[in-house]
Design an enzyme around this catalytic site. Sequence first.
Site, PDB file in Angstrom:
ATOM      1  CG  ASP A 134       0.032   2.506  -5.042  1.00 22.08           C
ATOM      2  OD1 ASP A 134       0.558   1.479  -5.475  1.00 22.08           O
ATOM      3  OD2 ASP A 134       0.664   3.529  -4.751  1.00 22.08           O
ATOM      4  CG  ASP A 153       2.990  -1.716  -2.912  1.00 22.54           C
ATOM      5  OD1 ASP A 153       3.916  -0.894  -2.957  1.00 22.54           O
ATOM      6  OD2 ASP A 153       2.789  -2.465  -1.931  1.00 22.54           O
ATOM      7  CD  GLU A 180       7.282  -1.399  -5.318  1.00 28.46           C
ATOM      8  OE1 GLU A 180       8.038  -0.608  -4.733  1.00 28.46           O
ATOM      9  OE2 GLU A 180       6.284  -1.913  -4.776  1.00 28.46           O
ATOM     10  CG  ASP A 197       8.635   3.358  -1.509  1.00 22.87           C
ATOM     11  OD1 ASP A 197       8.255   3.836  -0.419  1.00 22.87           O
ATOM     12  OD2 ASP A 197       8.054   2.421  -2.080  1.00 22.87           O
TER      13      ASP A 197
END
Length: 564
Positions: free
Chosen positions: A98, A199, A256, A329
Amino acid sequence: MQKKWWHDKIAYQIYPKSFYDADGDGIGDLRGIINKLDYLQELGVDILWLSPIFCSPLADQGYDISDYYNIDPRFGTMDDMEELIARAREKNMYILMDLVVNHCSDEHIWFKEALKDPDGRYGKYFYIEEGKDGKPPCNWRSYFGGSAWEIIPGTDKYYFHAFHKKQPDLNWENPEVRQEIYKMINWWLNKGLGGFRIDAIINIKKVLPFKDYKPDREDGMVSIKTMLKEAEGIGEFLSEMKRETFEKYDAFTVGEVFDAKEEEMPLFFGEDGYFSSIFEFGPALIGKSANGWYDCQEVTTKEYKATCFRSQEKADKVGFMSNIIENHDEPRGVNEFISEEDLSETSKKLLAAIYFLQKGIPFIYQGQELGMENTVFHSIEEVDDISTKDEYQIALDAGCSKEEALRIVSKYSRDNARTPFQWNDGINAGFSEGKSWLPLNPNYPSINAKEQMGREDSVFHFYRKLIELRKEEEYKEVLVYGKFVPVLPEKENFMAYLRKGQEKTILVAANFQRECAAIKLPVRCKKILLNNYEDVKREGSTVIFDGYQVVVMEVEQLAELVKQ
């Protein structure tokens, strides 16, 4: 389209804290992932994305990084990480980490130095502004609720945080910050990473100078998303990052990216896009409300189908989306897209096929391949997730009772996806010899990997068959590169589409209801490839679908579809 090494791959997201605990402390770790590589290989996945394992105080479960160059001792050591990368490569698997660079932790050395001298070098690594008449510099609300500004003790200065107050935003306008980030990315790629999941990257570009917007709630604040609609120039940052890092290593990157404008999509994941792919979040946004979870609406089959078809149309001729039904999430996809009374292994298999075979990179979130479900909360005290706690208070403020508020947040809580992986029906579901950091879902005796791996008609084996089909030499070209064509889009409670390749055409057709349905298809079946029932009832070109039956077949096209 130029073919890339990652086009035909299957990705799997691991939430390390909840995957497998090898040392018995109740927290999943890198050694646990190493121990389960054979399981992942048997499933058939190729790319493993690890949620953050960097050093962190865990204010937001690792998305608040205090040291980008070290592994948090909870998860293991750098030797463990290097071994995981090497062992995965031996099995032809790639590791993604990430990349969290919109913000860091307030315990990062940069921010500690910034607090000592807000006007100095490191103060410029962040957004630090004077307050206005004893109030924050502007009225933006953080994603986790409350002001996006936190006062620096002993001063009249505030620092900006789009997320938790322990996650100060990094100032991407500062070239020195960007170079530090690129240096870190290349350091990791040099270790053999296959790439990154990036992210919250859309947040790195702010509208400056900071200003107030019209409030959207009674708290006098406004969602940061209002500002993001006006923000321009992010492409300069993303192009530079790609050029300085990813491009040099032919790395796979998935962004994302929320709220990307349709005309900008080629810039984000086209032939020469900033990223290899971006996540398709359309289905996850169905029924959501800016007012809060208490105001969300149930997902309908009609909306789900329309959203998927729109997304595929937007991505057509642009590039490869990364398709999901859940992640760390989101709540569990089977609870989101299937009604509670219709939840079964049969309907779970339908959902699996209908999302998995769309054009794009299929992502599986840990436990999804077992049909893991939302957990049960008896009180808000059982909740770990900070956003769930915030939404609980929002529901109370909106007039909901405590019981109603708990029921609402239980449906949408991120903790639903973060409960420990259910390996078997033994102590702690085989996840750990110690007490797990988050309570187990009580249904683990009936939903677990050991039971499903030993049963050929399980959800696990259905996912294996989907993966095998997508990789099968005869059908790989059509399922990876084939055009997506909706079929009978107006048919109620029915979702079907073609994947049209150069030499093959495949139909994916699903009866999204418990009642049987006779559907006259505009194609002729050549071969049944996959089915979640024992057989397929056919009368000429009409298929008699049982409740929640999904059928994947190679077909001959009829004239009216050939011209599409």
